[in-house]
Design an enzyme around this catalytic site. Structure first.
Site, PDB file in Angstrom:
ATOM      1  N   ARG A 215      33.544  45.097  42.389  1.00  0.00           N
ATOM      2  CA  ARG A 215      34.481  45.973  43.105  1.00  0.00           C
ATOM      3  C   ARG A 215      33.834  47.311  43.451  1.00  0.00           C
ATOM      4  NH1 ARG A 215      38.565  46.627  39.032  1.00  0.00           N
ATOM      5  NH2 ARG A 215      37.287  45.340  37.649  1.00  0.00           N
TER       6      ARG A 215
ATOM      7  N   HIS B 264      40.419  43.084  30.646  1.00  0.00           N
ATOM      8  CA  HIS B 264      39.588  43.340  31.821  1.00  0.00           C
ATOM      9  C   HIS B 264      40.193  42.582  32.993  1.00  0.00           C
ATOM     10  CE1 HIS B 264      36.136  43.571  34.493  1.00  0.00           C
ATOM     11  NE2 HIS B 264      35.532  44.376  33.640  1.00  0.00           N
TER      12      HIS B 264
END
Length: 604
Positions: A261, A241
């Site tokens: 994000r 990740h």
């Protein structure tokens, strides 16, 4: 109770036994119970204490609540392209088609999703998805999902065996007959007689030094399936990740949700540069913004504009971050910066990302509404797992099923964020129903032989019989360091060869590891048992990674940087136990042929 004392043997009989109590295990158990099976859930930790709660962003489902143009065909296409076309097409199709209904089902059972202005389930943007399609509950979606499924399972009266570790599966001929384990508190052994076993044990992250996974994730389901005669597929593909905490050391690897994000956060290096524009691969250039003005416009109106590069698939973002750090443009603590503070007001951040706000405030003394976060890649998810039939989730062993992260094929070489929770729901239901149907159609049930029970007991107690051996914690620490250094984000043939040599040495050391004390409350003994699984799974990853001489998804070879569709895009690597029973061997298997009516979605 000492290692030599048996303390009695507990026995139970069920139609279906589910090993694991995360989202996949709970959904499978609910489906089995509702289909008429006498069902048990067995979990290594506490009910609902699973990696599912770390899936903070949402459940990917083409419900069309934000974008009416979204549909299962687009979701199917995104999933296949995110997995670099190595996914099993049928699994990707079933997932895309059934995920919306599974989300609606969760809401019917009491899940409280965030809403749109029109009162529909809200859906957010995520990396690799063409449209905003993640149904979410702030940044606590996995927690809400577990709460809902756990409440449902308890209300149905499904039996639960908590803090109980399964160490072996039993077979009668070629069919599953049950499982053997022990209570972690007392060390007392327990036998489950059942013709159907569903593995839902999660991932393999504790083989790596820096991971978002908690202590339970030692590859138990992968190893149990191998030893029972099943095969693993796509084991070379490990997802790092892009965003895990890097400071302080006590929380290194702890997940920072992709929702940061998705809600406007951007990645910057130590020079303050928003660097992701330098790393857009050709594969995604047509749909990704290539300048900051264009990307910001997408964030503002999210219409008719290309997506920001921060929302590329996870493998692309993780590699870009890794490159910036290696080039000396990292943050003070060896990561890079994730900045949402300069782009969203404090009220928005606290409302949309409450868990992240509290996580950084309490664990790192960082106020994410006022300053950037330091983040870096962390071992998060394994795309590889037990090879299963797409419609039933049954392995090559009759009566043995696998769902969730310990199942392989659905995600290909890289999993899109949000697809994990949909995966758990869709395939958990299918597995529970298929396992029940198999049990009900049986004539005579497979039997558990007493010599199998004695053998499993002896294997579990073996570490108590050694004198002067090595502590299992030292072996685990060395294994984690080797996997981190030699089988990490960027791999080379020489390092992978070295990792396999190291793993063989760890196996030798593990044969003489010693456990002190008694069977009650003995974490050293628990780890000694877990290490057997971690070593065989680590070898599976390293051996498959060495064989795949290309870079694709969660597998990057520095010595083979290109993606070779002609050679490697048409086959999977399959891992099985070798003749010794202590190592693995590889074979190649052609990708299943996709029907023409699905191929048309990739013509462009």
């Amino acid at each position: 109770m000492s290692g030599a004392e048996d303390g009695g043997l507990e026995r139970h009989t069920y139609d279906v036994v589910v090993i694991g109590a995360g989202g996949a295990g709970l959904r499978a158990a609910i489906a089995a119970h509702e289909a008429g099976a006498r069902t048990a859930i067995v979990c290594k930790s506490l009910l609902g204490k699973a990696h599912t709660v770390m899936a903070e962003g949402g459940i990917a489902a083409a419900m069309g609540n934000r974008w009416p143009e979204d549909n299962w065909e687009v979701h199917f296409r995104d999933t296949m392209r995110g997995g670099k076309m190595l996914n099993h097409w049928r699994m990707a199709q079933l997932h895309a088609q059934e995920a919306p209904e599974r989300v609606q089902e969760l809401e019917d059972w009491g899940a409280l999703f965030d809403r749109t202005e029109d009162g529909l389930i809200s859906q957010r943007d995520f990396g690799g998805h063409r449209y905003a399609r993640l149904a979410h509950v702030g940044d606590r979606t996995g927690l809400e999902m577990i709460r809902t499924l756990q409440q449902r399972a308890v209300a149905l009266g499904i039996d639960v065996f908590m803090e109980c570790t399964i160490t072996e599966l039993f077979k009668d001929g070629e069919s599953i007959s049950g499982a053997f384990g022990y209570w972690r508190e007392t060390g007392r052994f327990i036998v489950f007689e059942a013709p159907s076993v569903i593995l839902a044990t999660g991932g393999i992250g504790k083989s790596f030094k820096v991971t978002s996974n908690s202590w339970e994730y030692t590859g138990d389901g992968h190893a149990l399936a191998l030893r029972a005669g099943a095969s693993l597929i796509n084991m070379e593909f490990v997802q790092f990740h892009p965003t895990g905490m890097v400071w302080p050391p006590s929380v290194k690897g702890l997940l920072v949700t992709e929702s940061v994000r998705g809600d406007g956060g951007v990645l910057k290096n130590s020079e303050g540069k928003r660097f992701m524009f330098d790393y857009i691969p050709e594969f995604f250039k047509s749909e990704t913004a290539d300048n900051e003005e264009e990307a910001d416009k997408w964030y503002d109106d999210k219409k008719n504009n290309r997506r920001p590069p921060e929302l590329l698939p996870r493998d692309e973002v993780a590699r870009a971050i890794n490159s910036e750090i290696k080039a000396g443009r990292g943050s003070p603590h060896g990561g890079i910066f994730l900045d949402i503070a300069s782009r969203r007001d404090a009220e928005f951040i606290r409302k949309r990302l409450p868990s992240m706000y509290h996580q950084f405030k309490e664990l790192a003394d960082v106020d994410i509404t006022a300053e950037p976060m330091e983040i870096g890649p962390t071992c998060h998810y394994v795309m590889g797992g037990v090879e299963v039939d797409p419609d039933t989730q049954e392995s090559a062993v009759k009566g043995l099923y696998a769902v969730g992260e310990c199942s392989g094929g659905m995600h290909g070489s890289n999993r899109l964020g949000g697809n994990s929770l949909g995966d758990l729901l869709v395939f958990g239901k299918l597995a529970g129903e298929a396992a029940t149907a198999y049990t009900h159609e049986l004539g005579a049930r497979p039997k558990v032989a007493e010599d199998q029970v004695r053998s499993a007991s002896a294997a579990a107690l073996a570490p108590f019989e050694v004198e002067g051996g090595e502590n299992p914690y030292a072996i685990q620490q060395d294994l984690q360091q080797a996997m981190n250094d030699l089988v990490g984000i960027i791999r080379t043939g020489a390092e992978l060869e070295q990792s396999l040599q190291e793993i063989e040495r760890f196996k030798e050391r593990a044969r003489t590891m010693v456990v002190e004390g008694h069977r009650q409350y003995n974490p050293g003994w628990h780890l000694a048992i877990d290490l057997r699984n971690m070593l065989i799974v680590s070898e599976s990853i390293a051996r498959a990674a060495l064989a795949r001489e290309e870079s694709r998804g969660g597998h990057t070879r520095d010595d083979f940087p290109q993606t070779d569709h002609d050679v490697w895009g048409r086959k999977n690597l399959v891992v099985a136990l070798d003749e010794t029973g202590e190592g693995v061997q590889l074979s190649e298997k052609p990708l299943p042929e996709m029907p023409d009516e699905l191929k048309k979605y990739f013509d462009a």
